[in-house]
Write a protein that holds these residues in place. Structure first.
Motif, PDB file in Angstrom:
ATOM      1  N   UNK A  17      -7.464 -18.600 -13.020  1.00 50.91           N
ATOM      2  CA  UNK A  17      -7.258 -20.042 -12.843  1.00 50.91           C
ATOM      3  C   UNK A  17      -7.933 -20.851 -13.941  1.00 50.91           C
ATOM      4  N   UNK A  18      -8.987 -20.280 -14.534  1.00 51.70           N
ATOM      5  CA  UNK A  18      -9.630 -20.951 -15.669  1.00 51.70           C
ATOM      6  C   UNK A  18      -8.657 -21.038 -16.851  1.00 51.70           C
ATOM      7  N   UNK A  19      -8.012 -19.930 -17.178  1.00 55.26           N
ATOM      8  CA  UNK A  19      -7.075 -19.912 -18.298  1.00 55.26           C
ATOM      9  C   UNK A  19      -5.794 -20.683 -17.969  1.00 55.26           C
ATOM     10  N   UNK A  20      -5.390 -20.656 -16.702  1.00 53.35           N
ATOM     11  CA  UNK A  20      -4.266 -21.506 -16.292  1.00 53.35           C
ATOM     12  C   UNK A  20      -4.597 -22.969 -16.556  1.00 53.35           C
ATOM     13  N   UNK A  21      -5.842 -23.331 -16.289  1.00 51.45           N
ATOM     14  CA  UNK A  21      -6.275 -24.718 -16.500  1.00 51.45           C
ATOM     15  C   UNK A  21      -6.236 -25.097 -17.965  1.00 51.45           C
ATOM     16  N   UNK A  22      -6.512 -24.142 -18.842  1.00 50.34           N
ATOM     17  CA  UNK A  22      -6.399 -24.398 -20.280  1.00 50.34           C
ATOM     18  C   UNK A  22      -4.984 -24.848 -20.636  1.00 50.34           C
ATOM     19  N   UNK A  23      -3.996 -24.117 -20.119  1.00 55.87           N
ATOM     20  CA  UNK A  23      -2.600 -24.437 -20.423  1.00 55.87           C
ATOM     21  C   UNK A  23      -2.231 -25.791 -19.837  1.00 55.87           C
ATOM     22  N   UNK A  61       8.611 -26.117  -6.239  1.00 51.33           N
ATOM     23  CA  UNK A  61       7.617 -26.965  -5.572  1.00 51.33           C
ATOM     24  C   UNK A  61       6.333 -27.097  -6.389  1.00 51.33           C
ATOM     25  N   UNK A  62       6.286 -26.423  -7.550  1.00 47.42           N
ATOM     26  CA  UNK A  62       5.130 -26.454  -8.447  1.00 47.42           C
ATOM     27  C   UNK A  62       3.879 -25.874  -7.782  1.00 47.42           C
ATOM     28  N   UNK A  63       4.093 -24.753  -7.088  1.00 49.90           N
ATOM     29  CA  UNK A  63       2.999 -24.005  -6.466  1.00 49.90           C
ATOM     30  C   UNK A  63       2.992 -22.603  -7.059  1.00 49.90           C
ATOM     31  N   UNK A  64       1.842 -22.180  -7.593  1.00 46.62           N
ATOM     32  CA  UNK A  64       1.775 -20.911  -8.321  1.00 46.62           C
ATOM     33  C   UNK A  64       0.574 -20.093  -7.830  1.00 46.62           C
ATOM     34  N   UNK A  65       0.699 -19.549  -6.631  1.00 47.32           N
ATOM     35  CA  UNK A  65      -0.329 -18.666  -6.093  1.00 47.32           C
ATOM     36  C   UNK A  65       0.187 -17.224  -6.141  1.00 47.32           C
ATOM     37  N   UNK A  66      -0.731 -16.277  -6.046  1.00 55.52           N
ATOM     38  CA  UNK A  66      -0.340 -14.860  -6.085  1.00 55.52           C
ATOM     39  C   UNK A  66      -1.067 -14.035  -5.026  1.00 55.52           C
ATOM     40  N   UNK A  80       1.567 -10.354 -11.088  1.00 53.41           N
ATOM     41  CA  UNK A  80       1.154 -11.598 -11.713  1.00 53.41           C
ATOM     42  C   UNK A  80      -0.171 -12.060 -11.116  1.00 53.41           C
ATOM     43  N   UNK A  81      -1.000 -12.688 -11.917  1.00 49.99           N
ATOM     44  CA  UNK A  81      -2.040 -13.568 -11.406  1.00 49.99           C
ATOM     45  C   UNK A  81      -1.534 -14.988 -11.612  1.00 49.99           C
ATOM     46  N   UNK A 123      -6.319  -7.088 -14.254  1.00 51.85           N
ATOM     47  CA  UNK A 123      -7.702  -7.058 -13.798  1.00 51.85           C
ATOM     48  C   UNK A 123      -7.894  -7.908 -12.558  1.00 51.85           C
ATOM     49  N   UNK A 124      -7.277  -9.080 -12.536  1.00 48.89           N
ATOM     50  CA  UNK A 124      -7.458  -9.980 -11.400  1.00 48.89           C
ATOM     51  C   UNK A 124      -6.887  -9.389 -10.113  1.00 48.89           C
ATOM     52  N   UNK A 125      -5.830  -8.601 -10.240  1.00 53.86           N
ATOM     53  CA  UNK A 125      -5.195  -8.004  -9.069  1.00 53.86           C
ATOM     54  C   UNK A 125      -5.735  -6.623  -8.723  1.00 53.86           C
ATOM     55  N   UNK A 126      -6.713  -6.141  -9.459  1.00 52.70           N
ATOM     56  CA  UNK A 126      -7.244  -4.816  -9.207  1.00 52.70           C
ATOM     57  C   UNK A 126      -6.309  -3.700  -9.612  1.00 52.70           C
TER      58      UNK A 126
END
Length: 305
Positions: A17-23, A61-66, A80-81, A123-126
């Motif tokens: 989510x940190x890198x998503x925030x960059x974009x 709906x502009x929702x991007x959870x995984x 995906x993360x 990595x985020x998803x194990x």
């Protein structure tokens, strides 16, 4: 509808989510970045982008959870993360905002996804253990970001938000540097392709400056080329070509008699006025002029054959 809020979860943070925030903060610089788990904020709306929280993946709906089940997967079945989802939907727009040439955007989008985004997703998803990095596992980018979280006894109620917003520009610098490097490699590839065509059957590739050249050599199958020459400041360099990026072994070494020599000793060993240096590992030599380095290159080719 104007995007007024970028919404992700509060508390501890991770690379995705940190890198998503960059974009997203580059694309929507006037939007407020809100870190929360308040359900009122997690309700979809036209003026919000919600990511790494919300329990759904719905681009419309502009929702991007995984984190939900079933979780979103790439075409090849890899997970995906939130970063991968945001990159898939906003990456092209982000590259345009960085003035990446339009002709290169698709290739750079794919390359950045493969080299940078996918490892974060795994990595985020194990799906990939940090231990695959061996002794460097604590020096990976996700681990580095983890180290910037508040320490356990920082009891400030804003500690995590403060750390997140302090880390965001650092994360931005990594993303933009990586994009810059990939874009530069695309520029270099065009230059190298022209140089390969100009060299023809010659085993010596002459470039106008130091630049990445391996990808272009591989793409055109220029296996006959043994050495690369280019100017470097006031000098010129002669370099061996590695067999692959995963090894230091070369298609051909420089002459063994030159190893570790400098100046007059090297001039005497190779018979070339202006020879200045040869590395002991025989992968690079330096001379004070193009004429001198080309003579050294010719000698190296003769010995290699």
């Amino acid at each position: 509808m104007t995007i007024t809020h970028l919404v992700t979860h509060s508390g501890g943070f991770h690379a995705d989510e940190l890198l998503s925030s960059v974009i997203l903060t580059r694309l929507f610089p006037k939007a407020e970045l809100k870190r929360t788990r308040d359900h009122k904020w997690l309700a979809p709306a036209d003026d919000k982008i919600i990511y790494d929280v919300g329990g759904d993946y719905n681009a419309d709906a502009q929702v991007f959870d995984h984190h939900q089940r079933p979780s979103p997967l790439r075409e090849d079945g890899q997970p995906f993360s939130s970063f991968g989802l945001i990159w898939a939907h906003y990456g092209h727009q982000y590259l345009t905002s960085l003035d990446v040439p339009a002709d290169n955007i698709e290739a750079i989008h794919v390359a950045f996804d493969r080299k940078f985004v996918l490892p974060i997703d795994l990595l985020d998803n194990g799906a990939m253990e940090p231990s695959v990095a061996g002794p460097l596992s604590d020096l990976t980018l996700p681990a580095f970001f983890e180290s910037l979280k508040p320490v356990f006894d920082d009891i400030s109620p804003t500690a995590y938000d403060d750390a997140f917003f302090a880390t965001l520009p650092i994360a931005r610098s990594f993303v933009e540097a990586q994009i810059g490097n990939i874009t530069a490699k695309a520029r270099a590839k065009n230059i190298v392709m022209e140089a390969i065509a100009k060299a023809g059957a010659s085993p010596i590739l002459e470039l106008p400056m130091g630049m990445p050249y391996g990808a272009a050599l591989d793409e055109v199958g220029a296996d006959h080329m043994l050495f690369v020459v280019n100017p470097r400041g006031e000098d010129w360099t002669l370099n061996g070509i590695k067999l692959s990026k995963d090894t230091f072994d070369q298609r051909a070494d420089l002459p063994a008699a030159w190893a570790g020599l400098t100046d007059a000793a090297l001039e005497e060993a190779c018979g070339v006025k202006g020879a200045k240096f040869c590395h002991n590992a025989l992968f690079i030599a330096v001379a004070d002029s193009r004429e001198a380095i080309m003579k050294m290159a010719d000698l190296a080719v003769r010995e290699a054959r």
